[in-house]
Design a protein around this motif. Structure first.
Motif, PDB file in Angstrom:
ATOM      1  N   TYR A   1       0.833  -1.211   0.000  1.00 43.93           N
ATOM      2  CA  TYR A   1       0.000   0.000   0.000  1.00 43.93           C
ATOM      3  C   TYR A   1       0.867   1.260   0.000  1.00 43.93           C
ATOM      4  O   TYR A   1       0.644   2.192  -0.776  1.00 43.93           O
TER       5      TYR A   1
ATOM      6  N   LYS B   1       2.945   1.657  -3.257  1.00 46.11           N
ATOM      7  CA  LYS B   1       2.037   2.033  -4.361  1.00 46.11           C
ATOM      8  C   LYS B   1       1.807   3.544  -4.356  1.00 46.11           C
ATOM      9  O   LYS B   1       1.905   4.207  -5.402  1.00 46.11           O
ATOM     10  N   TYR B   2       1.537   4.098  -3.170  1.00 50.05           N
ATOM     11  CA  TYR B   2       1.291   5.529  -3.100  1.00 50.05           C
ATOM     12  C   TYR B   2       2.573   6.345  -3.275  1.00 50.05           C
ATOM     13  O   TYR B   2       2.529   7.470  -3.800  1.00 50.05           O
TER      14      TYR B   2
ATOM     15  N   LEU C   1       2.728   6.662  -6.890  1.00 45.89           N
ATOM     16  CA  LEU C   1       1.707   7.593  -7.381  1.00 45.89           C
ATOM     17  C   LEU C   1       2.103   9.045  -7.135  1.00 45.89           C
ATOM     18  O   LEU C   1       1.883   9.909  -7.988  1.00 45.89           O
TER      19      LEU C   1
ATOM     20  N   ASP D   1      -5.143  14.802  -6.114  1.00 46.45           N
ATOM     21  CA  ASP D   1      -5.914  14.055  -5.128  1.00 46.45           C
ATOM     22  C   ASP D   1      -7.217  14.750  -4.762  1.00 46.45           C
ATOM     23  O   ASP D   1      -7.349  15.964  -4.860  1.00 46.45           O
TER      24      ASP D   1
ATOM     25  N   LEU E   1      -7.713  12.375   0.697  1.00 45.62           N
ATOM     26  CA  LEU E   1      -6.676  11.360   0.597  1.00 45.62           C
ATOM     27  C   LEU E   1      -5.644  11.459   1.709  1.00 45.62           C
ATOM     28  O   LEU E   1      -5.231  10.453   2.281  1.00 45.62           O
TER      29      LEU E   1
ATOM     30  N   PHE F   1      -4.824   8.381   4.103  1.00 45.11           N
ATOM     31  CA  PHE F   1      -3.512   7.747   3.992  1.00 45.11           C
ATOM     32  C   PHE F   1      -2.913   7.479   5.374  1.00 45.11           C
ATOM     33  O   PHE F   1      -2.442   6.376   5.663  1.00 45.11           O
TER      34      PHE F   1
ATOM     35  N   ASP G   1       3.287  11.264   3.140  1.00 43.61           N
ATOM     36  CA  ASP G   1       2.181  12.215   3.275  1.00 43.61           C
ATOM     37  C   ASP G   1       2.674  13.640   3.042  1.00 43.61           C
ATOM     38  O   ASP G   1       2.027  14.439   2.355  1.00 43.61           O
TER      39      ASP G   1
ATOM     40  N   ASN H   1       3.376  14.121  -0.642  1.00 44.61           N
ATOM     41  CA  ASN H   1       2.129  14.340  -1.379  1.00 44.61           C
ATOM     42  C   ASN H   1       1.654  15.782  -1.242  1.00 44.61           C
ATOM     43  O   ASN H   1       1.259  16.420  -2.222  1.00 44.61           O
TER      44      ASN H   1
END
Length: 340
Positions: free
Chosen positions: A261, A264-265, A268, A280, A284, A288, A326, A329
């Motif tokens: 998980y 994968k992010y 992304l 996003d 999200l 997350f 996080d 992102n």
């Protein structure tokens, strides 16, 4: 065999330095080539800084060499004594990085024939500066470093290797030898990536007028590095502590799914920086971290007291990795929105 840009530029700089000395009919052109080799650095600013520092120490070296010639002569003992004095002064003035070429300059000046000391010494002094100037110009105009492209490429390569290790760390599919080799390779690549970022950031700071870079993007790049670094720490902690806890198949699946998980992010968010996926939804970021907190709660509930400490170490690493992702992102989102 693959030749990198720096190798090619070194060859070009030496060739040009020798050619310029030939056209100007300057003797001892080999010292220009030596100066070009010592001066050329991975970055334009690094080369400029090297030229600046070399100019200072070479002037000092030339002055000491002229005094040595006048008072001591140019016999081997005198040259050795002058070099000892020069090195001592250079270290005292914190000019240690430029000692090598300065010593070459002193040797060049003090080895001049007796009846032409000053003319010959001046010739060699000029030749040395031609080599340094040539190295700087070549670094600016021939294959100028593309720091952003090089950094992003290296960062993606490191991520791909971490991704493979992360996806197989719990399932233990790789042989021990392969896993160790891959871990060593990733560790070395992260150190190289850190050096690339320092060059990148230094170039941005010192040569902002020449190479304009978005400060927001620099912050994103720094966070990319932190995320990779923390991902590697997770792998180290799993390798050190996880299997000593004798996990059950159910616990293996729990860890495996959450690491999948996270990775994968991570992928992304890197693709989002490239503008290849959509931005996003506002929820999200909260989701997350909630997934990671829920995972850690299950982990701490499933293990007995004998392995709580080991699991706490691994859990803290995974939580920090999720936190860094996080943060990545958030920064990528801010950068993309302001860029648009």
């Amino acid at each position: 065999m693959k030749l990198g840009p720096r190798v090619i530029k070194t060859g070009i700089a030496v060739t040009l330095a020798l050619y310029i000395c030939s056209v100007l009919n300057l003797e001892s052109a080999v010292f220009a080539g030596i100066a070009a080799i010592f001066t050329l650095q991975p970055s334009i600013y690094g080369t400029w800084k090297q030229v600046r520092n070399q100019v200072q120490t070479n002037i000092l070296g030339a002055f000491i060499a002229f005094l040595g010639l006048y008072f001591l002569g140019n016999d081997p003992l005198s040259i050795g004594l002058v070099i000892i004095i020069l090195i001592s002064i250079s270290l005292k003035l914190k000019m240690g990085e430029t000692i090598s070429l300065t010593v070459v300059t002193v040797l060049a000046i003090m080895s001049a024939p007796g009846n032409e000391d000053w003319i010959f010494a001046l010739n060699r002094f000029i030749v040395t500066f031609i080599g340094m100037a040539t190295a700087l110009l070549v670094n600016i105009f021939v294959y100028p470093p593309n720091y952003k492209k090089n950094y992003v490429k290296k960062m993606n390569d490191v991520f791909q290797n971490i991704s493979i290790l992360m996806r197989t760390a719990i399932s233990d599919e790789l042989t021990e030898k392969t896993f160790k080799e891959q871990m060593e390779q990733v560790e070395n690549d992260i150190l190289l990536l850190e050096e690339q970022f320092k060059l990148f950031d230094e170039e941005r700071e010192k040569m902002a007028k020449v190479n304009k870079m978005d400060v927001r993007e620099i912050v994103v790049f720094k966070q990319m590095f932190k995320s990779l670094q923390q991902g590697f720490i997770v792998l180290e902690d799993i390798d050190s502590f996880y299997f000593t806890c004798k996990p059950t198949p159910k616990e293996n699946q729990l860890f495996d799914l959450h690491l999948e998980y996270l990775i994968k992010y991570h992928e992304l968010f890197l693709l989002k920086y490239d503008g290849k996926i959509k931005m996003d939804e506002p929820s999200l970021e909260d989701e997350f971290m909630k997934q990671t907190e829920a995972f850690l709660e299950k982990v701490m509930q499933s293990y007995n007291e004998d392995h709580k400490i080991e699991m706490a170490v691994i859990g803290a690493s995974i939580y920090n990795y999720a936190f860094q992702l996080d943060r990545l992102n958030t920064l990528v989102e801010q950068y993309r929105k302001k860029s648009q």
